[in-house]
Write a protein that holds these residues in place. Structure first.
Motif, PDB file in Angstrom:
ATOM      1  N   ALA A 158      -1.213   6.611  14.920  1.00 34.63           N
ATOM      2  CA  ALA A 158      -1.689   5.872  13.746  1.00 34.63           C
ATOM      3  C   ALA A 158      -1.683   4.402  14.076  1.00 34.63           C
ATOM      4  O   ALA A 158      -0.896   3.620  13.555  1.00 34.63           O
ATOM      5  N   LEU A 203      -2.150   1.723  11.283  1.00 38.48           N
ATOM      6  CA  LEU A 203      -0.996   1.635  10.405  1.00 38.48           C
ATOM      7  C   LEU A 203       0.148   0.910  11.086  1.00 38.48           C
ATOM      8  O   LEU A 203       0.852   0.115  10.471  1.00 38.48           O
ATOM      9  N   LEU A 217      -3.658   5.400  -1.868  1.00 34.17           N
ATOM     10  CA  LEU A 217      -3.912   5.837  -0.495  1.00 34.17           C
ATOM     11  C   LEU A 217      -5.308   5.428  -0.043  1.00 34.17           C
ATOM     12  O   LEU A 217      -5.955   6.120   0.729  1.00 34.17           O
ATOM     13  N   GLY A 218      -5.803   4.315  -0.565  1.00 33.65           N
ATOM     14  CA  GLY A 218      -7.113   3.820  -0.171  1.00 33.65           C
ATOM     15  C   GLY A 218      -8.272   4.436  -0.932  1.00 33.65           C
ATOM     16  O   GLY A 218      -9.422   4.057  -0.745  1.00 33.65           O
ATOM     17  N   ILE A 238       4.756   5.404   2.464  1.00 31.57           N
ATOM     18  CA  ILE A 238       5.075   6.786   2.813  1.00 31.57           C
ATOM     19  C   ILE A 238       5.457   6.882   4.287  1.00 31.57           C
ATOM     20  O   ILE A 238       6.473   7.499   4.640  1.00 31.57           O
ATOM     21  N   VAL A 239       4.668   6.215   5.139  1.00 36.17           N
ATOM     22  CA  VAL A 239       4.974   6.280   6.573  1.00 36.17           C
ATOM     23  C   VAL A 239       6.347   5.685   6.859  1.00 36.17           C
ATOM     24  O   VAL A 239       7.138   6.229   7.624  1.00 36.17           O
ATOM     25  N   GLU A 261       0.845  -1.189   0.000  1.00 37.49           N
ATOM     26  CA  GLU A 261       0.000   0.000   0.000  1.00 37.49           C
ATOM     27  C   GLU A 261       0.880   1.238   0.000  1.00 37.49           C
ATOM     28  O   GLU A 261       1.932   1.261   0.624  1.00 37.49           O
ATOM     29  N   LEU A 262       0.388   2.271  -0.697  1.00 34.90           N
ATOM     30  CA  LEU A 262       1.155   3.497  -0.800  1.00 34.90           C
ATOM     31  C   LEU A 262       1.325   4.156   0.560  1.00 34.90           C
ATOM     32  O   LEU A 262       2.397   4.657   0.901  1.00 34.90           O
ATOM     33  N   GLU A 263       0.264   4.120   1.364  1.00 39.12           N
ATOM     34  CA  GLU A 263       0.305   4.822   2.648  1.00 39.12           C
ATOM     35  C   GLU A 263       1.402   4.254   3.547  1.00 39.12           C
ATOM     36  O   GLU A 263       2.186   4.997   4.136  1.00 39.12           O
ATOM     37  N   ALA A 264       1.452   2.919   3.622  1.00 39.66           N
ATOM     38  CA  ALA A 264       2.475   2.297   4.450  1.00 39.66           C
ATOM     39  C   ALA A 264       3.872   2.659   3.949  1.00 39.66           C
ATOM     40  O   ALA A 264       4.782   2.911   4.748  1.00 39.66           O
ATOM     41  N   GLU A 308      -0.081  -0.742  -5.353  1.00 38.16           N
ATOM     42  CA  GLU A 308      -1.452  -0.459  -4.917  1.00 38.16           C
ATOM     43  C   GLU A 308      -2.347  -0.169  -6.113  1.00 38.16           C
ATOM     44  O   GLU A 308      -3.492  -0.610  -6.173  1.00 38.16           O
TER      45      GLU A 308
END
Lengths: 238, 214
Positions: free
Chosen positions: B95, B98, B162-163, B43-44, B38-41, B154
């Motif tokens: 978060a 996450l 990002l979902g 980035i974090v 996933e993109l979000e993970a 993703e």
């Protein structure tokens, strides 16, 4: 039976390299020749077999919420689990140094073959990963923790042995120039990982599924997200 | 750039492409691949590494003259472990979902080879400011690859970024799905991360022939 299951599972299904990508750095850097790969692989088995049980003891009697209860009732509600990273890595680093000194003293020939790899191992993610997975999967006994450590080590050993053998052969193949070296190694590892996924079905067909479910639920948590997403996707496609 | 001399700026820009920690120096692959579904993970994870490497490089650089070289590995590990505990606690506080997804991989930043690699190769021999820039640069180079991999996995794997669904709704058959497009669930499985990185290396080395290995 429990031991055998965990052993096979940690070698094939949850293979350190192919399922969780642990220890990739040394896996890629030291896999040019089979002989060095064997040396590093053996060192990894050795260190994992020592550090995982040791960290299990630490986790059980020092770090877990309530683990300090053996000191007396007033310590029962201490939770030191936030210290686990630093404790685990300190244990690993000291154990690696200790092992190095002991091996050098008592078996110079083993030291000559493992020696140069031992310092590398302190910062190998497979070692810390082994301890962290041991913690997050809530492995129940010291014996099981040892089995898990040895099994993961052997899985890692197999992986680096296989890729080293392939890389020795592939030198004679006509790989596109831009893919030579690192690129093709990545792609081969990916293909090998797809192969290892087929082991996934090996241990799922049991009759005491319900009982196992509980202990396993924590174990699969890490992969769960991808799996549920995948399941959703297949549902959608249907 | 007024603030940075040309030499300093190079510290940041070099690792972004021609000396990228992942595709050229082969460091830090371990944690890079597992969390990029996933993109979000991604980035974090990049931000966490940016913090740890930036601050860690400065700390090590400040202490470089007082660390006995025999025990430097342990000192470095302790510094990283402390920083990673901070990251882990912050993630758990702000978060939580996450941090569940990232699970042990936050802890594995400790043994991320980029961090030890930069400590050894740069921070032990350079001033804090230059070490800071080097840390930021390398972490950014790492982040760029992570984000590219996360983006493609993703997008192709679940059709979202990002979902947020960007290719239409697969159940209602809107957008791209109306003409028969389907998500490639395979992209979400771990082996594809390796293959995507392999392809990135391929593209990069085809564009810059100097990087090709023998």
């Amino acid at each position: 039976m429990e031991h055998l299951e965990l052993f096979l599972k940690s070698i094939f299904i949850d293979n350190m390299v192919f399922a969780t990508f642990l220890g990739m750095c040394s896996y890629l850097a030291v896999s040019k020749k089979v002989t060095t790969a064997v040396g590093l692989g053996a060192a990894v088995i050795f260190v994992l077999a020592i550090t995982v049980p040791l960290n299990w003891l630490l986790d059980q009697y020092l770090l877990q919420p309530g683990a300090l209860a053996w000191l007396g009732a007033e310590y029962a509600d201490y939770d030191l689990s936030f210290l686990s990273f630093i404790m685990f890595i300190a244990t690993i680093a000291t154990m690696v140094q200790l092992v190095e000194i002991v091996v050098e003293k008592f078996s110079p020939s083993l030291y000559n073959s493992l020696g140069i790899f031992l310092p590398l191992i302190a910062v190998n993610c497979a070692i810390l990963g082994g301890s962290l997975f041991m913690q997050s999967r809530e492995i129940a006994t010291l014996g099981l923790a040892t089995t898990y450590g040895v099994g993961s080590g052997i899985g890692w050993f197999l992986a680096i042995l296989a890729i080293a053998a392939i890389r020795e052969k592939i030198r004679y193949s006509n790989v596109p120039p831009a893919l030579r070296g690192l690129g093709i190694t990545f792609i081969i590892t990916g293909l090998m990982a797809i192969g290892f996924m087929s082991f996934g079905g090996m241990l799922t067909g049991g009759d005491d599924e319900g009982q196992k479910e509980e202990t396993k639920s924590a174990q699969v948590e890490t992969l769960n997200d991808t799996e549920t997403e995948l399941a959703n996707n297949t549902k959608v496609i249907e | 750039m007024g603030l940075l001399s040309k030499k300093d700026a190079k510290l940041i820009t070099d690792p972004l492409a021609d000396n990228n920690p992942i595709t050229i120096q082969v460091l830090g692959i371990c944690s890079a691949l597992a969390i990029t579904a996933e993109l979000e993970a991604s980035i974090v994870m990049s931000v966490s590494v940016l913090f740890v490497l930036g601050v860690g490089n400065v700390v090590i650089s400040l202490m470089r003259n007082i660390i006995p070289s025999k025990i430097r590995i342990i000192v470095q590990l302790i510094v990283v472990a402390t920083l990673v505990i901070i990251v882990d606690l912050v993630l758990k506080a702000f978060a939580y979902e996450l941090s569940k997804t990232l699970s042990v991989f936050v802890g594995l930043i400790i043994t991320n080879c980029i961090i030890m690699g930069r400590f050894e190769a740069f921070a032990l021999g350079n001033s804090p400011w230059r070490s800071f820039l080097d840390g930021i640069g390398n972490a950014a180079g790492y982040g760029v690859i992570l984000i590219i991999v996360g983006f493609f996995r993703e997008l192709l794997g679940s059709g979202t970024l990002l979902g947020i669904p960007v290719l239409g709704d697969p159940i209602e058959k809107t957008g791209l799905y109306s003409i028969g497009y389907e998500n490639n669930g395979f992209m979400l499985l771990s082996p594809m991360a390796l293959i995507v990185v392999g392809i990135i290396i391929w593209v990069q080395r085809s564009r810059n022939k100097a990087l090709i290995e023998d």
